[in-house]
Design a protein around this motif. Structure first.
Motif, PDB file in Angstrom:
ATOM      1  N   VAL A 247     -17.761 -35.072  -0.879  1.00  0.00           N
ATOM      2  CA  VAL A 247     -16.680 -35.580  -0.044  1.00  0.00           C
ATOM      3  C   VAL A 247     -17.025 -35.268   1.413  1.00  0.00           C
ATOM      4  O   VAL A 247     -17.287 -34.120   1.764  1.00  0.00           O
ATOM      5  CB  VAL A 247     -15.322 -34.945  -0.406  1.00  0.00           C
ATOM      6  N   THR A 248     -17.051 -36.300   2.228  1.00  0.00           N
ATOM      7  CA  THR A 248     -17.270 -36.120   3.661  1.00  0.00           C
ATOM      8  C   THR A 248     -15.922 -36.110   4.352  1.00  0.00           C
ATOM      9  O   THR A 248     -15.122 -37.036   4.184  1.00  0.00           O
ATOM     10  CB  THR A 248     -18.144 -37.256   4.225  1.00  0.00           C
ATOM     11  N   LEU A 249     -15.661 -35.052   5.105  1.00  0.00           N
ATOM     12  CA  LEU A 249     -14.377 -34.869   5.759  1.00  0.00           C
ATOM     13  C   LEU A 249     -14.524 -35.005   7.266  1.00  0.00           C
ATOM     14  O   LEU A 249     -15.536 -34.605   7.853  1.00  0.00           O
ATOM     15  CB  LEU A 249     -13.801 -33.481   5.429  1.00  0.00           C
TER      16      LEU A 249
ATOM     17  N   ASP B 194     -10.855 -31.667  12.988  1.00  0.00           N
ATOM     18  CA  ASP B 194     -10.811 -31.378  14.418  1.00  0.00           C
ATOM     19  C   ASP B 194     -12.133 -30.736  14.838  1.00  0.00           C
ATOM     20  O   ASP B 194     -12.517 -29.696  14.290  1.00  0.00           O
ATOM     21  CB  ASP B 194      -9.649 -30.429  14.719  1.00  0.00           C
ATOM     22  N   PRO B 195     -12.883 -31.326  15.780  1.00  0.00           N
ATOM     23  CA  PRO B 195     -14.180 -30.763  16.167  1.00  0.00           C
ATOM     24  C   PRO B 195     -14.099 -29.309  16.613  1.00  0.00           C
ATOM     25  O   PRO B 195     -15.018 -28.526  16.341  1.00  0.00           O
ATOM     26  CB  PRO B 195     -14.629 -31.679  17.313  1.00  0.00           C
ATOM     27  N   ALA B 196     -12.992 -28.937  17.270  1.00  0.00           N
ATOM     28  CA  ALA B 196     -12.861 -27.549  17.720  1.00  0.00           C
ATOM     29  C   ALA B 196     -12.754 -26.596  16.535  1.00  0.00           C
ATOM     30  O   ALA B 196     -13.376 -25.529  16.517  1.00  0.00           O
ATOM     31  CB  ALA B 196     -11.648 -27.404  18.623  1.00  0.00           C
ATOM     32  N   ALA B 197     -11.986 -26.982  15.505  1.00  0.00           N
ATOM     33  CA  ALA B 197     -11.845 -26.135  14.315  1.00  0.00           C
ATOM     34  C   ALA B 197     -13.157 -26.035  13.557  1.00  0.00           C
ATOM     35  O   ALA B 197     -13.537 -24.950  13.085  1.00  0.00           O
ATOM     36  CB  ALA B 197     -10.748 -26.680  13.411  1.00  0.00           C
TER      37      ALA B 197
ATOM     38  N   PRO C 276     -19.822 -34.521  15.670  1.00  0.00           N
ATOM     39  CA  PRO C 276     -18.835 -33.455  15.826  1.00  0.00           C
ATOM     40  C   PRO C 276     -17.594 -33.690  14.962  1.00  0.00           C
ATOM     41  O   PRO C 276     -17.067 -34.807  14.905  1.00  0.00           O
ATOM     42  CB  PRO C 276     -18.500 -33.499  17.317  1.00  0.00           C
ATOM     43  N   GLY C 277     -17.163 -32.635  14.277  1.00  0.00           N
ATOM     44  CA  GLY C 277     -15.973 -32.726  13.438  1.00  0.00           C
ATOM     45  C   GLY C 277     -16.256 -33.082  12.000  1.00  0.00           C
ATOM     46  O   GLY C 277     -15.358 -33.023  11.154  1.00  0.00           O
ATOM     47  N   LEU C 278     -17.512 -33.449  11.690  1.00  0.00           N
ATOM     48  CA  LEU C 278     -17.843 -33.815  10.315  1.00  0.00           C
ATOM     49  C   LEU C 278     -18.045 -32.547   9.479  1.00  0.00           C
ATOM     50  O   LEU C 278     -18.676 -31.586   9.910  1.00  0.00           O
ATOM     51  CB  LEU C 278     -19.116 -34.651  10.283  1.00  0.00           C
ATOM     52  N   MET C 279     -17.505 -32.558   8.260  1.00  0.00           N
ATOM     53  CA  MET C 279     -17.700 -31.490   7.284  1.00  0.00           C
ATOM     54  C   MET C 279     -18.136 -32.121   5.961  1.00  0.00           C
ATOM     55  O   MET C 279     -17.734 -33.242   5.655  1.00  0.00           O
ATOM     56  CB  MET C 279     -16.406 -30.710   7.029  1.00  0.00           C
TER      57      MET C 279
ATOM     58  N   GLY D  49      -7.439 -27.802   6.771  1.00  0.00           N
ATOM     59  CA  GLY D  49      -6.046 -28.202   6.948  1.00  0.00           C
ATOM     60  C   GLY D  49      -5.860 -29.337   7.936  1.00  0.00           C
ATOM     61  O   GLY D  49      -4.845 -30.047   7.890  1.00  0.00           O
ATOM     62  N   GLN D  50      -6.817 -29.516   8.835  1.00  0.00           N
ATOM     63  CA  GLN D  50      -6.742 -30.593   9.816  1.00  0.00           C
ATOM     64  C   GLN D  50      -7.678 -31.752   9.473  1.00  0.00           C
ATOM     65  O   GLN D  50      -7.931 -32.618  10.311  1.00  0.00           O
ATOM     66  CB  GLN D  50      -7.112 -30.032  11.195  1.00  0.00           C
ATOM     67  N   ALA D  51      -8.190 -31.743   8.258  1.00  0.00           N
ATOM     68  CA  ALA D  51      -9.213 -32.729   7.885  1.00  0.00           C
ATOM     69  C   ALA D  51      -8.627 -33.890   7.105  1.00  0.00           C
ATOM     70  O   ALA D  51      -7.584 -33.780   6.460  1.00  0.00           O
ATOM     71  CB  ALA D  51     -10.307 -32.046   7.062  1.00  0.00           C
ATOM     72  N   ARG D  52      -9.332 -34.996   7.151  1.00  0.00           N
ATOM     73  CA  ARG D  52      -9.027 -36.153   6.323  1.00  0.00           C
ATOM     74  C   ARG D  52     -10.352 -36.678   5.798  1.00  0.00           C
ATOM     75  O   ARG D  52     -11.424 -36.385   6.346  1.00  0.00           O
ATOM     76  CB  ARG D  52      -8.328 -37.238   7.139  1.00  0.00           C
TER      77      ARG D  52
END
Length: 326
Positions: free
Chosen positions: A148-150, A153-156, A96-99, A201-204
Motif C-alpha cells: 500500500v502506497t500512502l 503530510d510531508p512534514a510528518a 515528499p510525503g510518500l510512505m 493518521g494524516q495519510a490517505r
C-alpha cells in the motif's frame, strides 16, 4: 507488545556492504535481491536497531540499483525516504510525503538512484493491528501479500525519517551501550511507534494520476519480463521472447525498460545474467565449477568481453571471485 522474534540478536548491527550479493547482510526480517544498474564500485550502509518488538533499519546506497524486497512472515513494514532520495516503488516515483506499507511476504520492486536513503520500521502485524484498531485506523494496515502506497503530510513523514535516522546514527556510534542495555530499548519503540502513528493518521491511499498509472503498467511489464528471464535459468533469450511473454511490442518493451530501469531490455538482461554468474561463483565449492562454465551457462561466450564487463561491475575479475570463495 509481543516478544521480539530476534531477542537472541544484538540490539545494534552495523554493516557496510560492497557486494550486491550481500544485500541481505545484517537484517533477518527482510529478504532483498539486488541488481546493480551502474558499473561503479558498490557501497551501501545499513544500521539495524532492535528495540523491543520493533526493528528500525536505516539504509543508504551510492549507485543506481534494482531491488526486489519482501517482509518476513508475521511482520509489517513501513518505509519512509530521505529528502533527497529519488527512485520508484512498483513504478510509482518517490516524492515528499510518500510512505510505503508492506504486508507479510508482499514484494516491493525498488529502482533507486545514487544517494538513496530510507528508514524502515518493522513491527509484528498483530501489534500494529491492535494499535491501529484502538485508534480506529485499521484501514491503514496492509493485508498479507499487499503493498500500500500512502500519501501523508510531508512534514510528518520527514519527522519519522529524521527520528529513525537519528536513532540509527546514535546506535551506530555507541553500539555497546545499546547492546548492554537492551531491557531499556522498548522505550524507544514507544517513541518510534507514536511518530509512525502520527504520520499514518494524516495519510490517505495514494491515488495515481494518468502518468503514474502509465509508469505502474510499465513496471509490471518489466517485472513480467524479468520473472520470465529468471525462470529460464540462464537460457539464451531474445527480445522477441520477452515481447511474447509480456504481450507488448518491441517499442513498448523498450519504453518500459528505459523508464523503469534506465537500460534497454538487452542491457538489463545482460546485467541480470552477470549478477547470476557472480552469485554462482560466490556459492561455488572447490572444484565444483569454473568461470568458463558459469559464463557459458548464463550466455556469455566472449570470455574477454565478459571478464571486462564483470570487472567494471564488481571491481574484480571473475577468477578472483572464484578464488576468494575458496
Amino acid at each position: 507488545m509481543s516478544s521480539p522474534a530476534t531477542s537472541n540478536l544484538p540490539a545494534v548491527t552495523v554493516v557496510d556492504i560492497t557486494d550486491p550479493a550481500d544485500a541481505n547482510a545484517g537484517i533477518e526480517l527482510i529478504d532483498l535481491d539486488a541488481v546493480q544498474l551502474q558499473s561503479e564500485p558498490f557501497r551501501a550502509h545499513r544500521v539495524v536497531v532492535r528495540a523491543g518488538a520493533a526493528t528500525v533499519v536505516f539504509h543508504s546506497s551510492n549507485v543506481r540499483l534494482r531491488s526486489r524486497t519482501s517482509v518476513a512472515a508475521g511482520q509489517v513494514a513501513y518505509v519512509v525516504f530521505g529528502p533527497r532520495s529519488t527512485g520508484s516503488i512498483n513504478g510509482t516515483p518517490v516524492h515528499p510525503g510518500l510512505m510505503l506499507a508492506a504486508g507479510t511476504t508482499a514484494e516491493a520492486r525498488f529502482v533507486v538512484d545514487a544517494g538513496w536513503e530510507s528508514v524502515t520500521l518493522l513491527l509484528p502485524a498483530q501489534d500494529i493491528r491492535a494499535h491501529l484498531a484502538a485508534r480506529q485506523r485499521a484501514n491503514r494496515l496492509p493485508q498479507p501479500r499487499e503493498i500500500v502506497t500512502l500519501e501523508a503530510d510531508p512534514a510528518a513523514v520527514g519527522r519519522l525519517f529524521d527520528r529513525g535516522r537519528q536513532l540509527t546514527e546514535t546506535a551506530a556510534a555507541q553500539p555497546a551501550l545499546f547492546n548492554e542495555r537492551q531491557d531499556e530499548l522498548p522505550a524507544l519503540q514507544v517513541d518510534l511507534l507514536e511518530n509512525l502513528l502520527a504520520a499514518i493518521g494524516q495519510a490517505r491511499v495514494f491515488e495515481p494520476d494518468g502518468s503514474d498509472r502509465t509508469r505502474q503498467r510499465r513496471s509490471l511489464i518489466v517485472k513480467a519480463a524479468e520473472d520470465y528471464a529468471l525462470a529460464q535459468n540462464g537460457a539464451h533469450l531474445y527480445v522477441s521472447d520477452l515481447c511474447r511473454v509480456t504481450g507488448v511490442s518491441e517499442r513498448s518493451l523498450e519504453y518500459a525498460f528505459k523508464e523503469v530501469m534506465g537500460l534497454t531490455p538487452v542491457a538489463f538482461l545482460s546485467r541480470l545474467r552477470l549478477h547470476r554468474v557472480h552469485q554462482a561463483l560466490l556459492a561455488a565449492t572447490p572444484g565444483s565449477t569454473t568461470v568458463a562454465a558459469e559464463a557459458l551457462r548464463w550466455g556469455f561466450w566472449h570470455f574477454g568481453e565478459f571478464a571486462r564487463t564483470y570487472h567494471d561491475c564488481f571491481g574484480e575479475l571473475p577468477s578472483d571471485t572464484l578464488q576468494r570463495t575458496r
